[in-house]
Design a protein around this motif. Structure first.
Motif: not given
Lengths: 156, 553
Positions: B550, B515-517, B512, A124, A136-138
């Protein structure tokens, strides 16, 4: 069931803006308490959440490490925050040095920052500008480090 | 009716969010995992009551100057996912909540909180949704920082189990002192944890049968961490007062035993080379908020954290024979007093522009772990024991892993892994058999242009025991940094029982953004142990669809 769907829709339909990074106490690589704020104030930098046991995280940090010297010339800075708990924490130092990673390392062994930021999985990545989370990056795919580097250039 | 109440709570919080949006003080996290189980002759027809199940977590945290408030709503609809504790089966409920105040010197939390003393050998409360662990303490916690070299924590609480709390009450005290100088980092800590549970033991015929029962069990620990230049060493010791033997959930009132733990870590590292080794000895160190929970399969009511100190493997076939720490004292069905052993890791970067290093350098990682039962003389009929201090007993688990990572060029990267392991299934799972196995895995990742990429894995496991040989393959394709698909299969072609030479396939995709998945998949789950962070949970075989999301704001 219907209610859960409504709940999900409600929570997802909210527009959101920039969020402040909480100022928590983490640890340095020797376990000494350190305030996150001391590392993030008055600058733009990348925070990458990782763990020694997380394959994609290590791949991502390896990929950035390969070009870090060149990136640093352009003001790029990354702090790697390890989520390793006591099972694997002792491995962090050996791995970081063994791999010769150029990053500042912080430890969050009981996941307090993860709980504050409400993310579920690592890797993350956050880009933080003057204490505000601006990106943000996941997850990690080979090559997705380039997007983070690009974003950093734009947001800096 | 309860439903309505919660919906109103949510609406209230949401409107509050909108109100407070300008200051961005509310954080919201949402996680959902939904599964629909189907009938499948290989994994067995689904014989539960509800085919559709979901675990949903809604977390709200609100910060205003020095105060913060939080709430976690949890919904298990129509009930918790397969293999989660039935204590969680509630359509919707409040999992945790807290109110906290913090300034430079003092932090106070009321409600539920997560805490860890030292490495967690004496106390750790944390949440792991994948494992179904949430052992937050509910009560009060004070933290005091008189200087930045010294801190104190004092806490009281009962531990969360499902939507209730433990009978047992937990008291804790912890202090840390930083005695570092310019040249050397020196940290010291002391902790106390007490559990008070006035439980009626099983046998109450006469006073003698309870003669060893004390409602209060205490544990004390001390630790010291030293680091100087390239070298570091950490030592931690725990002593636990007499704790009653628990057999099959029954507390034996006239049998109680001391417990202890000793852990030593040491390492050396410099540019391009890292070495670390850990020795640990655990004797009767299981510690539960409610005594009768000792050894429960859902990892509920655990006070302390006793992970398996082995390498956490990445590949599916390397996760078939997984060790979990053996800290429990038992006479029935097997004589076990604890565990003793060590693990060592070495990381080495073969320098660039050498024969083996190539253009980019080659990363080599080696792990060796060896775990044994703690040697002891057992007087089983009398339930007496005499443990040895540093004698290794029966081998429980041995593991040798070699991993080589090699970047071939700008767009191609390989990872090769070899694992040799020994698993004493009879002693660890308390069933039958011993398994020696070898695993080889190769992973290739490739970058195309425009953020397209792919990753492929090939794995093989050789063993003459248990279920025989396995082969596995996985392919993953990413259209860009947002969207990816995967398909994989594990094939137990070597199973001596030809009717069980099964395929365990899975395929799906994920999206994705910010940051959300979001992810969907369909496939078969193998029966076995699911382990995260050295803690394992038994999962049964099942086939079905999974959707997960998420999201955080």
């Amino acid at each position: 069931m219907k209610k859960i769907v409504i709940l999900i829709l409600l929570t997802t339909s909210i527009t959101f803006g920039q969020k402040k990074l909480p100022n928590l106490k983490l640890q340095d690589i020797n376990g000494k308490p350190e305030s996150l704020y001391n590392f993030t104030k008055n600058k733009t930098l990348v925070l990458s959440f990782w763990a020694t046991w997380c394959g994609p995280c290590v791949n991502e940090l390896d990929a950035i490490a390969d070009q870090y010297e060149d990136l640093q010339d352009n003001g790029f800075e990354l702090i790697a925050i390890s989520m390793d708990d006591s099972r694997t924490k002792s491995r962090v130092k050996a791995l970081v040095n063994g791999k010769d990673w150029p990053y500042t390392i912080l430890l969050d062994p009981n996941q307090s920052l993860k709980r504050h930021l409400n993310f579920a999985n690592i890797p993350y990545v956050l880009i933080v500008k003057n204490g505000e989370i601006v990106y943000t990056h996941s997850g990690y795919n080979p090559g997705s480090e380039e997007e983070i580097i690009e974003k950093f250039k734009q947001l800096k | 009716m309860h439903f309505k109440k919660y919906i109103f709570t949510i609406l209230f919080l949401v409107s509050f969010y909108v109100y407070s949006q300008s200051s961005q003080k509310l954080n919201i996290g949402l996680e959902t995992i939904m599964q629909y189980y189907v009938d499948d002759p290989v994994t067995g027809n689904f014989n539960g009551t509800n085919r559709f199940r979901s675990n949903n977590y809604f977390k709200f945290d609100y910060n205003v100057s020095k105060f913060s408030f939080g709430l976690q709503l949890e919904s298990y609809y129509s009930q918790a996912l397969l293999n989660y504790s039935p204590h969680l089966d509630k359509k919707i409920g409040i999992g945790t909540y807290y109110a906290a105040y913090k300034n430079k010197k003092l932090a106070v939390t009321l409600g539920y909180y997560y805490e860890q003393f030292g490495s967690g050998l004496i106390l750790r409360s944390w949440e792991d949704r994948q494992l179904g662990i949430n052992n937050a303490l509910r009560g009060i916690r004070l933290k005091y920082y008189p200087t930045n070299k010294l801190n104190f924590t004092i806490l009281y609480g009962q531990q969360r189990v499902g939507f209730k709390v433990s009978e047992g009450q937990i008291f804790g005290f912890d202090t840390n002192f930083d005695a570092s100088s310019e040249q050397i980092s020196l940290l010291m800590g002391l902790s106390y944890v007490g559990r008070y549970q006035n439980f009626k033991p099983l046998y109450t015929i006469d006073a003698d049968h309870n003669r060893d029962f004390n409602p209060l069990t205490s544990a004390i620990s001390g630790r010291i961490n030293i680091a100087q230049g390239h070298i570091y060493a950490n030592l931690e010791g725990v002593w636990k007062s007499k704790d009653n033997l628990v057999e099959l959930g029954n507390i034996i009132g006239n049998k109680a035993f001391y417990g202890n733990a000793l852990q030593l870590e040491a390492g050396y590292s410099k540019k391009g080379f890292g070495f670390t080794t850990t020795f640990r000895r655990l004797e009767n160190m299981t510690f539960y908020a409610d005594r009768q929970a000792n050894g429960n399969t859902y990892n509920e009511l655990i006070i302390n954290y006793l992970p398996a100190l082995t390498r956490q493997q990445d590949y599916s076939l390397a996760n078939i024979y997984v060790y979990s720490a053996q800290a429990k004292l038992s006479f029935n069905p097997l004589n076990k007093a604890g565990e003793i052993g060590y693990q060592t890791d070495i990381y080495y970067k073969i320098p660039k522009k050498t024969f083996l290093g190539g253009k980019y350098g080659t990363m080599v990682a080696l792990n060796i772990s060896n775990w044994y039962g703690l040697a002891a003389d057992f007087l089983t009929p009398y339930k007496r024991i005499n443990t040895k201090f540093l004698t290794f007993g029966k081998a429980y688990f041995k593991d040798f892993t070699l991993e080589v990572r090699k970047k071939l060029n700008k767009n191609n990267k390989m990872i090769y892994t070899f694992i040799h392991s020994y698993y004493n299934k009879a002693m660890v799972e308390e069933t039958q058999g011993e398994v020696k196995s070898n695993v080889v895995a190769a992973e290739w990742s490739h970058k195309f242009t425009g953020y397209k990429s792919m990753r492929a894995e090939l794995q093989h496991l050789w063993t003459k025991e248990d279920k025989g040989n396995w082969a596995a393959a996985l392919a993953e394709f990413n259209f860009n940094t947002h969207l990816g698909i995967f398909m994989g299969d594990m094939y137990n072609y070597g199973n001596p029982d030809e009717n069980h030479q099964n395929h365990y396939y899975n395929f799906g995709g994920s999206y994705t953004k910010n940051g959300n998945r979001y992810a969907v998949s369909y496939g078969r789950q193998r029966e076995g142990l699911l382990c995260v962070g050295g803690v394992c949970r038994v999962v049964s075989a099942a086939t079905g669809f999974t959707f997960s999301a998420n999201i955080s704001f």
